[in-house]
Write an enzyme that holds these catalytic residues in place. Structure first.
Site, PDB file in Angstrom:
ATOM      1  N   PRO A  36       0.804  -1.227   0.000  1.00  0.00           N
ATOM      2  CA  PRO A  36       0.000   0.000   0.000  1.00  0.00           C
ATOM      3  C   PRO A  36       0.836   1.276   0.000  1.00  0.00           C
ATOM      4  O   PRO A  36       0.356   2.339  -0.400  1.00  0.00           O
ATOM      5  CB  PRO A  36      -0.829  -0.111   1.292  1.00  0.00           C
ATOM      6  CG  PRO A  36      -0.854  -1.557   1.608  1.00  0.00           C
ATOM      7  CD  PRO A  36       0.469  -2.099   1.141  1.00  0.00           C
ATOM      8  N   GLU A  81      -0.010  -8.369   8.460  1.00  0.00           N
ATOM      9  CA  GLU A  81       0.098  -6.940   8.758  1.00  0.00           C
ATOM     10  C   GLU A  81       1.112  -6.223   7.874  1.00  0.00           C
ATOM     11  O   GLU A  81       1.048  -5.023   7.687  1.00  0.00           O
ATOM     12  CB  GLU A  81       0.479  -6.757  10.244  1.00  0.00           C
ATOM     13  CG  GLU A  81       0.515  -5.312  10.715  1.00  0.00           C
ATOM     14  CD  GLU A  81      -0.842  -4.631  10.634  1.00  0.00           C
ATOM     15  OE1 GLU A  81      -0.877  -3.393  10.535  1.00  0.00           O
ATOM     16  OE2 GLU A  81      -1.870  -5.345  10.668  1.00  0.00           O
ATOM     17  N   ARG A 121      -1.991  -7.454 -21.697  1.00  0.00           N
ATOM     18  CA  ARG A 121      -2.786  -7.047 -22.860  1.00  0.00           C
ATOM     19  C   ARG A 121      -2.017  -6.117 -23.777  1.00  0.00           C
ATOM     20  O   ARG A 121      -2.434  -5.889 -24.924  1.00  0.00           O
ATOM     21  CB  ARG A 121      -4.093  -6.409 -22.400  1.00  0.00           C
ATOM     22  CG  ARG A 121      -3.921  -5.086 -21.687  1.00  0.00           C
ATOM     23  CD  ARG A 121      -5.244  -4.618 -21.087  1.00  0.00           C
ATOM     24  NE  ARG A 121      -6.298  -4.508 -22.072  1.00  0.00           N
ATOM     25  CZ  ARG A 121      -6.459  -3.470 -22.879  1.00  0.00           C
ATOM     26  NH1 ARG A 121      -5.617  -2.458 -22.821  1.00  0.00           N
ATOM     27  NH2 ARG A 121      -7.439  -3.422 -23.753  1.00  0.00           N
ATOM     28  N   ASP A 137      -6.768   3.049 -26.071  1.00  0.00           N
ATOM     29  CA  ASP A 137      -7.470   2.909 -24.798  1.00  0.00           C
ATOM     30  C   ASP A 137      -7.394   4.197 -23.982  1.00  0.00           C
ATOM     31  O   ASP A 137      -6.465   4.996 -24.131  1.00  0.00           O
ATOM     32  CB  ASP A 137      -6.849   1.786 -23.958  1.00  0.00           C
ATOM     33  CG  ASP A 137      -7.238   0.418 -24.471  1.00  0.00           C
ATOM     34  OD1 ASP A 137      -8.231   0.316 -25.182  1.00  0.00           O
ATOM     35  OD2 ASP A 137      -6.510  -0.547 -24.157  1.00  0.00           O
TER      36      ASP A 137
END
Length: 253
Positions: free
Chosen positions: A90, A117, A154, A169
């Site tokens: 994160p 954690e 992709r 895209d």
């Protein structure tokens, strides 16, 4: 491309790797994916991969040894000299289309999926990248790794049916993609814009550019600040601003 994934939950990858674009890429041997349970590399007889943090704190931390041993085994099994090792975290750099394009140029990617954690800090010395999907916390890195793998693969040559598809895209051009339509030309009173049906490719290209700018202006205006605008695009944005202002005034009447 070769991709290795270190995870405590290998079965989570079975569905995504068998279906759709990823599954076809593997079938066509454009991609090889190996999923490893790093618990198998623990030097503990109970295959323990986590422990309490020094200094106290909530939860358990992943130990450095199983991750390091897993990486060493992968390095011995792969002839690729260049390996990008990605730690799902994160606190890492936020994943975006630019990073997906960067990853797609690599010969070998390794994703480390965390759990519990957090990590023993020494694990960070084994990686080249620390990456996050966004400003939120998941229960593990598996879902994030799946998203990054899909966004990256992709972009590989021959993976999509049409290699031009990825180039237009949203985010690939710096703009959100323009609206698109298919048959029928009218449905429930909603019609396909006439310009898309007249066969004039120059006018169609102008319309597509303007509508990409409009969608970006309305939904993600901060993206325009990062874009080097041409004189034509500047003019279109002025027109869009005026058109949207008139539309708001009309709604108020």
């Amino acid at each position: 491309m070769r991709i290795d994934v270190l995870t405590l939950f290998p079965r989570m990858f079975e569905g995504p790797l068998r279906e759709s674009i990823l599954g076809k890429a593997i079938e066509k041997e454009l991609l090889a994916v190996y999923v490893h349970n790093f618990r198998d590399f623990s030097d503990n007889k109970h295959q323990q991969v986590d422990d309490y943090p020094y200094g106290g704190g909530a939860g358990m931390l992943l130990k450095a040894q199983p991750i390091h041993a897993s990486l060493e085994a992968i390095r011995e099994s792969s002839p690729a000299t260049s390996k990008r090792v990605v730690l799902l975290d994160p606190a890492g750099k936020k994943f975006d289309q630019s990073l997906a394009e960067e990853f797609s140029e690599e010969e070998h990617l390794i994703f480390i999926c965390g759990h519990y954690e957090g990590y023993d800090e020494r694990i960070r010395s084994f990686v080249t990248d620390e990456v996050s999907l966004g400003d939120y916390v998941l229960t593990g890195g598996e879902l994030g790794a799946m998203v990054m793998i899909d966004a990256t693969v992709r972009l590989l040559p021959e993976v999509l049916g049409n290699d031009e598809s990825a180039k237009t895209d949203s985010h690939s051009t710096g703009l959100l993609e323009h609206p698109q339509y298919t048959r029928p030309a009218e449905y429930l009173g909603m019609e396909v814009p006439e310009v898309l049906r007249n066969g004039n490719h120059k006018l169609i290209a102008e319309w597509q550019l303007k509508e990409s700018l409009r969608r970006t202006y309305l939904r993600r205006p901060e993206m325009l600040e990062q874009l080097e605008l041409t004189d034509e695009m500047e003019k279109m944005l002025q027109e869009i601003s005026q058109e949207e202002a008139r539309a708001v005034d009309k709604e108020k009447l």
